[in-house]
Structures are given as C-alpha cells and as structure tokens.
Motif scaffolding. Structure first.
Motif, PDB file in Angstrom:
ATOM      1  N   ARG A  27      35.746  35.484  48.596  1.00 55.11           N
ATOM      2  CA  ARG A  27      36.198  34.231  47.977  1.00 55.11           C
ATOM      3  C   ARG A  27      36.238  33.072  48.967  1.00 55.11           C
ATOM      4  O   ARG A  27      36.217  31.911  48.552  1.00 55.11           O
ATOM      5  N   GLN A  28      36.277  33.367  50.268  1.00 54.55           N
ATOM      6  CA  GLN A  28      36.230  32.297  51.277  1.00 54.55           C
ATOM      7  C   GLN A  28      34.917  31.529  51.208  1.00 54.55           C
ATOM      8  O   GLN A  28      34.842  30.376  51.640  1.00 54.55           O
ATOM      9  N   ASN A  29      33.895  32.163  50.686  1.00 60.82           N
ATOM     10  CA  ASN A  29      32.573  31.550  50.622  1.00 60.82           C
ATOM     11  C   ASN A  29      32.308  30.829  49.308  1.00 60.82           C
ATOM     12  O   ASN A  29      31.192  30.391  49.061  1.00 60.82           O
ATOM     13  N   LEU A  30      33.327  30.724  48.477  1.00 58.70           N
ATOM     14  CA  LEU A  30      33.195  30.033  47.193  1.00 58.70           C
ATOM     15  C   LEU A  30      33.877  28.677  47.260  1.00 58.70           C
ATOM     16  O   LEU A  30      34.783  28.477  48.061  1.00 58.70           O
ATOM     17  N   PRO A  31      33.479  27.744  46.392  1.00 55.09           N
ATOM     18  CA  PRO A  31      34.212  26.475  46.311  1.00 55.09           C
ATOM     19  C   PRO A  31      35.676  26.773  45.957  1.00 55.09           C
ATOM     20  O   PRO A  31      35.952  27.700  45.183  1.00 55.09           O
ATOM     21  N   PRO A  32      36.614  26.020  46.516  1.00 60.07           N
ATOM     22  CA  PRO A  32      38.039  26.319  46.300  1.00 60.07           C
ATOM     23  C   PRO A  32      38.454  26.445  44.834  1.00 60.07           C
ATOM     24  O   PRO A  32      39.214  27.336  44.484  1.00 60.07           O
ATOM     25  N   ALA A  33      37.956  25.580  43.976  1.00 57.41           N
ATOM     26  CA  ALA A  33      38.339  25.656  42.559  1.00 57.41           C
ATOM     27  C   ALA A  33      37.891  26.980  41.946  1.00 57.41           C
ATOM     28  O   ALA A  33      38.636  27.606  41.192  1.00 57.41           O
ATOM     29  N   LEU A  34      36.701  27.420  42.280  1.00 53.68           N
ATOM     30  CA  LEU A  34      36.175  28.678  41.754  1.00 53.68           C
ATOM     31  C   LEU A  34      36.879  29.867  42.392  1.00 53.68           C
ATOM     32  O   LEU A  34      37.222  30.839  41.711  1.00 53.68           O
ATOM     33  N   ALA A  35      37.135  29.801  43.684  1.00 50.02           N
ATOM     34  CA  ALA A  35      37.805  30.899  44.390  1.00 50.02           C
ATOM     35  C   ALA A  35      39.185  31.190  43.804  1.00 50.02           C
ATOM     36  O   ALA A  35      39.618  32.347  43.772  1.00 50.02           O
ATOM     37  N   GLY A  36      39.846  30.168  43.301  1.00 44.48           N
ATOM     38  CA  GLY A  36      41.166  30.361  42.717  1.00 44.48           C
ATOM     39  C   GLY A  36      41.143  30.931  41.315  1.00 44.48           C
ATOM     40  O   GLY A  36      42.191  31.271  40.773  1.00 44.48           O
ATOM     41  N   GLN A  37      39.965  31.043  40.720  1.00 51.83           N
ATOM     42  CA  GLN A  37      39.862  31.499  39.333  1.00 51.83           C
ATOM     43  C   GLN A  37      39.212  32.867  39.185  1.00 51.83           C
ATOM     44  O   GLN A  37      38.945  33.313  38.074  1.00 51.83           O
ATOM     45  N   CYS A  38      38.958  33.536  40.301  1.00 55.97           N
ATOM     46  CA  CYS A  38      38.299  34.836  40.219  1.00 55.97           C
ATOM     47  C   CYS A  38      38.962  35.815  41.188  1.00 55.97           C
ATOM     48  O   CYS A  38      39.703  35.419  42.080  1.00 55.97           O
ATOM     49  N   ARG A  39      38.681  37.081  40.963  1.00 58.62           N
ATOM     50  CA  ARG A  39      39.214  38.119  41.828  1.00 58.62           C
ATOM     51  C   ARG A  39      38.260  39.300  41.813  1.00 58.62           C
ATOM     52  O   ARG A  39      37.765  39.695  40.755  1.00 58.62           O
ATOM     53  N   LEU A  40      38.001  39.853  42.995  1.00 59.78           N
ATOM     54  CA  LEU A  40      37.178  41.061  43.087  1.00 59.78           C
ATOM     55  C   LEU A  40      37.960  42.228  42.519  1.00 59.78           C
ATOM     56  O   LEU A  40      39.100  42.479  42.923  1.00 59.78           O
ATOM     57  N   ALA A  41      37.389  42.922  41.566  1.00 63.38           N
ATOM     58  CA  ALA A  41      38.064  44.053  40.936  1.00 63.38           C
ATOM     59  C   ALA A  41      37.565  45.385  41.474  1.00 63.38           C
ATOM     60  O   ALA A  41      38.330  46.343  41.556  1.00 63.38           O
ATOM     61  N   ASN A  42      36.279  45.441  41.860  1.00 66.77           N
ATOM     62  CA  ASN A  42      35.736  46.716  42.301  1.00 66.77           C
ATOM     63  C   ASN A  42      34.413  46.514  43.020  1.00 66.77           C
ATOM     64  O   ASN A  42      33.722  45.517  42.799  1.00 66.77           O
ATOM     65  N   VAL A  43      34.101  47.459  43.864  1.00 70.38           N
ATOM     66  CA  VAL A  43      32.771  47.586  44.450  1.00 70.38           C
ATOM     67  C   VAL A  43      32.322  48.972  44.022  1.00 70.38           C
ATOM     68  O   VAL A  43      32.904  49.978  44.423  1.00 70.38           O
ATOM     69  N   ASP A  44      31.333  48.999  43.138  1.00 66.21           N
ATOM     70  CA  ASP A  44      30.910  50.252  42.521  1.00 66.21           C
ATOM     71  C   ASP A  44      29.453  50.502  42.871  1.00 66.21           C
ATOM     72  O   ASP A  44      28.570  49.874  42.284  1.00 66.21           O
ATOM     73  N   GLN A  45      29.213  51.393  43.806  1.00 67.98           N
ATOM     74  CA  GLN A  45      27.882  51.722  44.296  1.00 67.98           C
ATOM     75  C   GLN A  45      27.120  50.470  44.689  1.00 67.98           C
ATOM     76  O   GLN A  45      27.301  49.969  45.774  1.00 67.98           O
ATOM     77  N   ASP A  46      26.310  49.927  43.805  1.00 63.36           N
ATOM     78  CA  ASP A  46      25.515  48.760  44.170  1.00 63.36           C
ATOM     79  C   ASP A  46      25.926  47.502  43.402  1.00 63.36           C
ATOM     80  O   ASP A  46      25.157  46.577  43.271  1.00 63.36           O
ATOM     81  N   ARG A  47      27.183  47.476  42.905  1.00 62.81           N
ATOM     82  CA  ARG A  47      27.646  46.330  42.126  1.00 62.81           C
ATOM     83  C   ARG A  47      28.965  45.786  42.664  1.00 62.81           C
ATOM     84  O   ARG A  47      29.850  46.544  43.028  1.00 62.81           O
ATOM     85  N   LEU A  48      29.074  44.458  42.664  1.00 64.65           N
ATOM     86  CA  LEU A  48      30.346  43.784  42.882  1.00 64.65           C
ATOM     87  C   LEU A  48      30.874  43.429  41.498  1.00 64.65           C
ATOM     88  O   LEU A  48      30.154  42.813  40.711  1.00 64.65           O
ATOM     89  N   VAL A  49      32.100  43.799  41.206  1.00 64.55           N
ATOM     90  CA  VAL A  49      32.684  43.494  39.901  1.00 64.55           C
ATOM     91  C   VAL A  49      33.817  42.495  40.110  1.00 64.55           C
ATOM     92  O   VAL A  49      34.793  42.790  40.803  1.00 64.55           O
ATOM     93  N   PHE A  50      33.660  41.316  39.507  1.00 63.28           N
ATOM     94  CA  PHE A  50      34.665  40.263  39.590  1.00 63.28           C
ATOM     95  C   PHE A  50      35.293  40.046  38.221  1.00 63.28           C
ATOM     96  O   PHE A  50      34.650  40.252  37.189  1.00 63.28           O
ATOM     97  N   LEU A  51      36.550  39.601  38.231  1.00 63.72           N
ATOM     98  CA  LEU A  51      37.252  39.225  37.015  1.00 63.72           C
ATOM     99  C   LEU A  51      37.521  37.732  37.037  1.00 63.72           C
ATOM    100  O   LEU A  51      37.882  37.179  38.075  1.00 63.72           O
TER     101      LEU A  51
END
Length: 133
Positions: A27-51
């Motif tokens: 999330r440090q690499n995202l624009p601040p407004a977007l970083a505040g609206q998402c959260r990493l939920a899982n890293v599943d094999q070859d996928r990043l899952v965000f909410l």
C-alpha cells in the motif's frame, strides 16, 4: 505467544503478521487516497487478493496491478494476478452498530437463563445484557 503456539496458533499468527507486513509494503506504493481504501487479504500461490469497500476503488486498484505485482515480486512473492473483491464496510467497534432494543420477553429470558447458570462470570454477563435498553 507461547500459549498461542502451544495451542497450534503459532503458524496462523505468523501468517497474519506476514500479511500485515506485506500489506503495508504494497500500500506504500499506492496513491494515499487509494491506499486508505484497500487491504491485502491474502497471497494465494500466484495471486494477490485485496479487499475494497466500493466498486470504484476496485477499478482504481486494478489499474495499479502492475505496481502491486512488481512490488510483491521484489519482496519475494512472485504473484501473477491481482484479485480485488468488494466487501461491505465493517464497523470499527461493536458499539458503532445500532441494533434494535431488546424486548421485555428477551430481557426476562436472559434473566431466567442467568439464574440457571452456575458460572458467576457468565451469570453477570447475562444480567448485564438483560439490563441493556
């Protein structure tokens, strides 16, 4: 932490800590407004899952897929896909949710149950619930 490890929760706690660190890094690499609206939920094999809590943020986050995937790969998580799921906003605390008031029948049932329970702590909690508006 030793009690948690003894109960078999050690790996689960380590996984949660890993996800929290990776979430912060990504999330440090995202624009601040977007970083505040998402959260990493899982890293599943070859996928990043965000909410996210809104479809608008889903679309904006998907536009940042390359940045997130490159950052994850640099951190040792070579994911090939970004999955973004929309979930409703969860209140910060249970007190933030306004519920229906308890009926007198429910209160009486709680009091009756409290009197039939041997555990003093549980009895006290039931009586406390019965006294709520």
């Amino acid at each position: 932490m030793q009690a948690a490890s003894a109960a078999g929760l050690g790996p689960l706690i380590q996984r949660a800590q890993l996800l929290a660190r990776l979430d912060q890094l990504l999330r440090q690499n995202l624009p601040p407004a977007l970083a505040g609206q998402c959260r990493l939920a899982n890293v599943d094999q070859d996928r990043l899952v965000f909410l996210v809590n809104n479809p608008v943020w889903k679309n904006k986050l998907r536009l940042m897929a390359d940045v997130l995937l490159d950052t994850a790969a640099a951190a040792g998580y070579p994911a090939r896909a970004l999955v973004v799921k929309v979930v409703p906003t969860i209140p910060d605390s249970p007190g933030a949710v306004a519920g229906k008031p308890l009926s007198e029948a429910v209160r009486e049932s709680l009091r009756t149950t409290a009197q039939s329970v041997n555990d003093p702590d549980l009895r006290a909690q039931l009586l406390k619930l019965a006294s709520l508006p």
